[in-house]
Design a protein around this motif. Sequence first.
Motif: not given
Ligand SMILES: [Zn+2]
Length: 233
Positions: A161, A163, A167, A180, A182-183, A195
């Motif tokens: 990822c 970020c 993950h 994602c 998670y994000c 992004w």
């Molecule tokens: Zn992420």
Amino acid sequence: MKTVFTKKEGVWMNFGDTKNIAHEFIYLMDNSDLDWGTEFKYFYRITDDNYIQLAHRLNGGELKISAQFRLRFKNLKENIIFIVKENIEAHLPYEGFPVFEKSTVITEKEFNSIIQTIRDERNLMIEQAIAFQTPLIDYLREKNLNPRPSGNNPYSWVAKCPCGGNHFLMIVTKTDNWGCGYCRRVGKLPELQAWLKEIKIKEDQKRLSKMLRELKENGGLSKETTKWWLKRY
Ligand SMILES: [Zn+2]
């Protein structure tokens, strides 16, 4: 009358409490997970409404139902092999392949042939994924996000990822979408490019304020900041 708590089929669901039915489960096998140092004892239960359930005890803990499917085959062993395979596949991204310890129901050879079938199927998916690469995969590679086939299906890939967290980004090359969970970000190539730009701007702002602080406090720039500045502009 032995019945199921839910009529759903699958792994990773709520199949209900085992408190009152624990005695109805029959011992199946012992597995271990070498990476995690865990011992699993597996049990199965056949219900009167024609389901097979797989349950486990982790390191001697509470009995939990891990999977449940309708009986698909006339032969009990085939149903057991089916549910064991489904369960292993569903846990693979998190636990890797389990190791056979002992069983009174299936042989080590039968267990290992389940593992081999899963490996063969995944390798085939990976080969198919590699043969079908897209602009999104090229872009992830160009940005060092390490895209690689997940082995789940011919269009499924994972990547780091952007970020910076620990993950995965999930990619579906059939539509060239990424996401994602998670994000909480999803999109196609333009959204990913946007992004990454956003991430870069944030990073630059952080660096710039560090640079200003260094100038103000030390009257000069640290080596690290100088290096970044020269590379950036
Ligand atoms: Zn992420």
